[in-house]
Design a protein around this motif. Structure first.
Motif, PDB file in Angstrom:
ATOM      1  N   MET A   8      26.922 131.896  56.439  1.00  0.00           N
ATOM      2  CA  MET A   8      26.621 132.519  55.159  1.00  0.00           C
ATOM      3  C   MET A   8      25.283 133.238  55.252  1.00  0.00           C
ATOM      4  O   MET A   8      24.401 132.870  56.029  1.00  0.00           O
ATOM      5  CB  MET A   8      26.579 131.475  54.046  1.00  0.00           C
ATOM      6  N   THR A   9      25.138 134.263  54.442  1.00  0.00           N
ATOM      7  CA  THR A   9      23.885 134.998  54.385  1.00  0.00           C
ATOM      8  C   THR A   9      22.850 134.164  53.635  1.00  0.00           C
ATOM      9  O   THR A   9      23.191 133.235  52.894  1.00  0.00           O
ATOM     10  CB  THR A   9      24.068 136.330  53.657  1.00  0.00           C
TER      11      THR A   9
ATOM     12  N   GLN B  43      23.614 133.977  49.975  1.00  0.00           N
ATOM     13  CA  GLN B  43      24.739 133.090  49.667  1.00  0.00           C
ATOM     14  C   GLN B  43      24.321 131.625  49.733  1.00  0.00           C
ATOM     15  O   GLN B  43      24.720 130.818  48.891  1.00  0.00           O
ATOM     16  CB  GLN B  43      25.890 133.366  50.626  1.00  0.00           C
TER      17      GLN B  43
ATOM     18  N   ALA C 241      31.833 130.800  51.968  1.00  0.00           N
ATOM     19  CA  ALA C 241      31.112 132.062  51.772  1.00  0.00           C
ATOM     20  C   ALA C 241      31.725 132.859  50.625  1.00  0.00           C
ATOM     21  O   ALA C 241      31.007 133.505  49.856  1.00  0.00           O
ATOM     22  CB  ALA C 241      31.120 132.884  53.057  1.00  0.00           C
TER      23      ALA C 241
ATOM     24  N   ARG D 108      29.814 133.980  47.176  1.00  0.00           N
ATOM     25  CA  ARG D 108      29.796 135.339  46.622  1.00  0.00           C
ATOM     26  C   ARG D 108      30.274 135.331  45.174  1.00  0.00           C
ATOM     27  O   ARG D 108      29.764 136.076  44.328  1.00  0.00           O
ATOM     28  CB  ARG D 108      30.677 136.265  47.463  1.00  0.00           C
TER      29      ARG D 108
END
Length: 241
Positions: A24-25, A28, A102, A106
């Motif tokens: 995940m970013t 996130q 993820a 979002r």
């Protein structure tokens, strides 16, 4: 919080998804850490990573703090369809069921940005949630939009929509409730129709070969990509007797 899977235990039934644990970013991760308690249902998973323990019971009125029509989306992905619907219909309750964290993260980011309060998320295997955790006949609409078609013949036994799923769906929907489906995979659409035409407890909610496109389903990049490749988008709807 998801518990590690006990490798000595296995599901009695195959699941209809591949567990995607992609990275995940940072945004996130922050959204998940900051807002998990607000949006994500705390479900005891039992022995499997995305399972639902036998003792789990979920009360929609308690979860949402009100009595309202309940719409459940199976495989909500990044949440485009259910976010659009929950914003457009604040008088209804929405539950997104997805195993891809993820995607759920979002969804949380967009829900926070949009100030959406009538949406909850579950990081579990959807058929188990419907059969074990929710009482019978509490769902007003059940959505299955663009499930994995498992295109290879040897994998098609993993498809979500089969006779057992139809049984579970019929048990979860209220009389008069609607099961809505869509796919860009023609052969899977035909299989869905064959399964549900034969399923006890359902009748067609459309005339002719296919249902009209459900106007409550926002056009996503995924659907547009399929259409751009020349794939026909097939909708189906079935009403619970």
């Amino acid at each position: 919080m998801v518990r590690p899977q006990d490798p000595s235990k296995f599901r009695e039934k195959p699941v209809s998804f591949v567990r995607r644990s992609g990275r995940m970013t940072p945004s996130q991760i922050k959204a998940w850490d900051d807002h998990e308690a607000k949006y994500v249902l705390d479900v005891d998973h039992g022995a499997t990573v995305t399972g639902v323990a036998d003792h789990v019971r979920l009360d929609p009125e308690q979860i949402f703090g009100r009595s309202a029509p309940l719409i459940v989306e199976i495989g909500s992905g990044q949440g485009h369809a259910i976010l659009h619907a929950s914003a457009a219909h604040p008088e209804k309750n929405f539950l997104a069921v997805e195993v891809f964290r993820a995607g759920l993260a979002r969804t949380i980011i967009r829900a926070e940005k949009g100030g959406i309060t009538n949406l909850r998320l579950a990081e579990v295997n959807a058929p188990e949630l419907l059969e074990k955790a929710l009482a019978a006949e509490v769902v007003d609409e059940l959505w299955v939009f663009f499930p994995d078609p498992w295109a290879k013949v040897r994998h098609q036994k993993r498809r979500l929509v089969d006779a057992d799923f139809a049984r579970i769906a019929a048990g979860s929907l209220k009389p008069g409730g609607v099961l809505r489906l869509a796919t860009d995979w023609e052969e899977y659409a035909e299989q869905m129709r064959e399964v549900l035409d034969a399923a006890p407890g359902f009748r067609r909610g459309f005339e002719g070969e296919w249902a009209e496109r459900y106007d409550g389903r926002v056009l996503t990049a995924f659907e547009k990509k399929g259409a751009d490749k020349g794939r026909a988008i097939r909708d189906l709807s079935y009403v619970r007797d």
